[in-house]
Scaffold this motif. Sequence first.
Motif: not given
Length: 364
Positions: A70-79, A86-93, A110-118
């Motif tokens: 149930r990973n909405a983050r991955a679903e958005k990144l794959l779209s 990509v800089d995730e901060a540009e796609h998530f507010s 866990l203290g994680y913020g936005f990262g970058t992915s492809t």
Amino acid sequence: MFSAAETLEKIYEAAFFPQNWYQILDHMAEATNAQGTSLVSTSSPTTHWLASEALEDMTQKMIEEGWVTRNARAEKLLSIEQFGFVDEAEHFSEADYNAIPIFTDMMQPLGYGFGTSTFISTPSGDRIIVAVEKKKVTGPVEKSAIAYLDQLRPHLARAAMMSSRLEFERINAAVEALQLTGLPSAVLTFDGRVMLANTLLEGFAPQIGIVARDRLRFAHVPANDVLANAINQLQSGALHLKSASRSFPLPRYEDAPPAIVHLVPVLGDARDVFVRAAFFLVVTPVDRTRVPTAETIGGLFDLSPAEARVARSLAAGNDVGGTASTLSLSAETVRSHVKAILAKSGMSRQTDFVAAVASIRPIA
């Protein structure tokens, strides 16, 4: 920290020596001031996951709490249509970060913020997400970090393609080797589709068939339930691939002989990220006229001579009464031996043991 030349060398080495991917993941994080890097197969992220050791807290929480399904983050990144990281901060507010459950319930604690992915598409039809994860206290992803990762991306993609092709050829060779031994076999993906099958399996119809959408179907309905249960448990994370082995019987059907179906997981640690295969399915026809000798059975299961004789009689088709009569024993003695046989073989049912022994092919 690797030099530029060493980094590329390591990436291409990883195509042939998959355990080297961990070094690449660590380097990508170190070079971009990140916590760690993960490499996730979207075909079955519960089991196909590589990550820097520094991301153990995240990977453990993702799997144990079921976030991979149930990973909405991955679903958005794959779209996102993308040609690099990509800089995730540009796609998530910031509002998304404080509202979407995977951020609020998994990453924030866990203290994680936005990262970058492809993501990288492989010849097996899968897409692999490469995600560089940052702790929020270290600040946003820098443009220079994304630029560096973009330089690596073509090489990462080529190495992933090579890994995928090499793994496919390895699995195909295994299926063909089983053909030479006379065993019908196939390779199944994580969603239960037939990825490869040898001609011997095709000849096992109508006992076993490949139907619409490359699904395997048994004429024996309970066998379909066993297979479906194994696939469902694996997809849900309730069953780990390394403990997914199981065997089940198929009764005689029309001209097809009785058989034992063995589900054997496709293992290989990092290598398995690059191929969609989950199980080898191997069919062993049962020929009770060629049951192994008592000595062979005794050696395989560490049975006493008396236990081995009882085991061979049962495998040849005799019941407890027939075995007692043939070996001049009481029925109670035979039952006592059966209990000992099951304890030593690690099986809970007499029928499972008999099927296993009957499927062993004696050396000619």
